[in-house]
Scaffold this active site. Sequence first.
Site, PDB file in Angstrom:
ATOM      1  CE  LYS A   1      15.260  43.594  -7.359  1.00 52.21           C
ATOM      2  NZ  LYS A   1      15.379  45.128  -7.948  1.00 52.21           N
ATOM      3  CG  ASN A   2      15.582  46.731  -4.136  1.00 57.07           C
ATOM      4  OD1 ASN A   2      16.098  46.267  -5.238  1.00 57.07           O
ATOM      5  ND2 ASN A   2      14.339  47.125  -4.134  1.00 57.07           N
TER       6      ASN A   2
ATOM      7  CB  CYS B   1      11.529  48.698 -13.481  1.00 58.66           C
ATOM      8  SG  CYS B   1      11.215  46.945 -13.593  1.00 58.66           S
TER       9      CYS B   1
ATOM     10  CG  ASP C   1       9.389  47.884  -5.190  1.00 59.25           C
ATOM     11  OD1 ASP C   1       9.057  48.534  -5.831  1.00 59.25           O
ATOM     12  OD2 ASP C   1      10.760  47.846  -4.736  1.00 59.25           O
TER      13      ASP C   1
ATOM     14  NE  ARG D   1      15.325  44.215 -13.563  1.00 57.90           N
ATOM     15  CZ  ARG D   1      14.561  45.411 -13.175  1.00 57.90           C
ATOM     16  NH1 ARG D   1      13.859  45.880 -13.849  1.00 57.90           N
ATOM     17  NH2 ARG D   1      14.903  45.946 -12.011  1.00 57.90           N
TER      18      ARG D   1
END
Length: 430
Positions: free
Chosen positions: A22-23, A117, A305, A397
């Site tokens: 994702k990032n 977030c 994370d 998300r």
Amino acid sequence: MEQYVIKGGNPLVGEVEISGAKNAALAILAASIMTDETVTIENLPNVRDINALLEAMEEIGARIDRLDAHTVKINGAFVKDVPVDYESMKKIRASYYLLGSLLGKYKRAEVILPGGCNIGSRPMDLHIKGFRALGANVEIRNGAVAAEAKHLKGNHIYLDKVSVGATINIMMAASMAEGKTTIENAAKEPHVVDMANFLNSMGANIRGAGTDVIRIVGVEKLHRTEYSIIPDQIEAGTFMFAAAATKGDVTVKNVIPKHLEATTAKLLEIGCEVEELDDAVRVVASKPLKNTQVTTLPYPGFPTDMQPQMAVLLGIATGTSTVTESIFENRFKYVDELTRMGAAIKVESNIAIITGVKHYMGARVCAPDLRAGAALVIAGMAGDGITVVDDIHYIQRGYEDFEGKLRGLGAQIERVNSEKELQKFRFKVS
Ligand code: UD1
């Protein structure tokens, strides 16, 4: 509001396929509009943050052609530079990457200050310092960051703190600045490297990504490319920890084992077996979990994370463990929720002191953010009885088909949308 309902107690067993990172994808999508030619991106994770960024990019004029759930063609020829002040921008923190890409391409950008977030104050001073060093005039006005330059000119930039976002944003702007830029104390995360590889495939000249000194020689134009995103190390780590917490045996496929070294090291330390294959890792947890100490650090250190997932594991390990959060200031909000499931955790400043309990007990809990939400799901699967997780939009998300992948490993988990569906699940599993 959708919820996850979980009946705990099943060891996870089998194989699971990891999606694109994702990032990395967020940064790469934002950079794809830096050329007027069409860019094809593959292995895109099908998650809400990605869809929100694509929506935001479409709003500013990008042509987005979804070939399938994981492949997109993007054309940025008709993108408008300013202002970028739309609702969809506010939904994701990573919309700040449009600052670097628009500033590089058009020498002008205005982007609303980021959402995302709530894991503590998330300043942008280093991004701004970098843009200023490249010659841009940067102001905060009406809740937006506005950057403008006659010319961007390469410079020597030292980042006071290791920041993934600032490193990537500066890399983008500097790729289209005049002359040479050096970023010192750069972030070394795999997605920084992926981003540099992507920009280079568009004709940029970036060397040193993955070390703490990145050297960029600006180019006038970028061009078309086809690019496949790296696997998501955090999604992979989450499944590895889920295997460990449920005393399972899971092969996590489509990963780069090197990116998982910090996660793997902690699993070995607490008594799991981890087998590294070419593009997979197998985690077997047959012995009781042991206590340990963990501190989050920039890559290659233990990722922030993965911090809540680690705490969930240590919550059911023998003895006392500590988890020190050194990156974000407000990342223990899940502790109260986990305590309601029977955990014994005390937070003192940025350290969680965890006394292992035998097992978690099912409870109704709220996902406070993306990774902590996933961690609570792991606790539910490892625990006794039924756990209901609220606010799962956070989890959606960043995890593609989380419940589907977990069910594939034998978990009893369902996404429900009403009290009736919840009761149906209870009835089915009782
Ligand atoms: C990225 C990741 C996020 C991950 C984090 C750390 C994305 C979209 N998000 O977030 O999932 O948790 O890296 O690995 O890739 N800081 C400053 N000033 C700045 C920027 C950052 O002081 O201008 C501080 C932050 O407050 C934090 C630290 O630097 O304490 C690291 O933040 P950073 O690496 O920038 O995180 P993000 O890029 O926001």
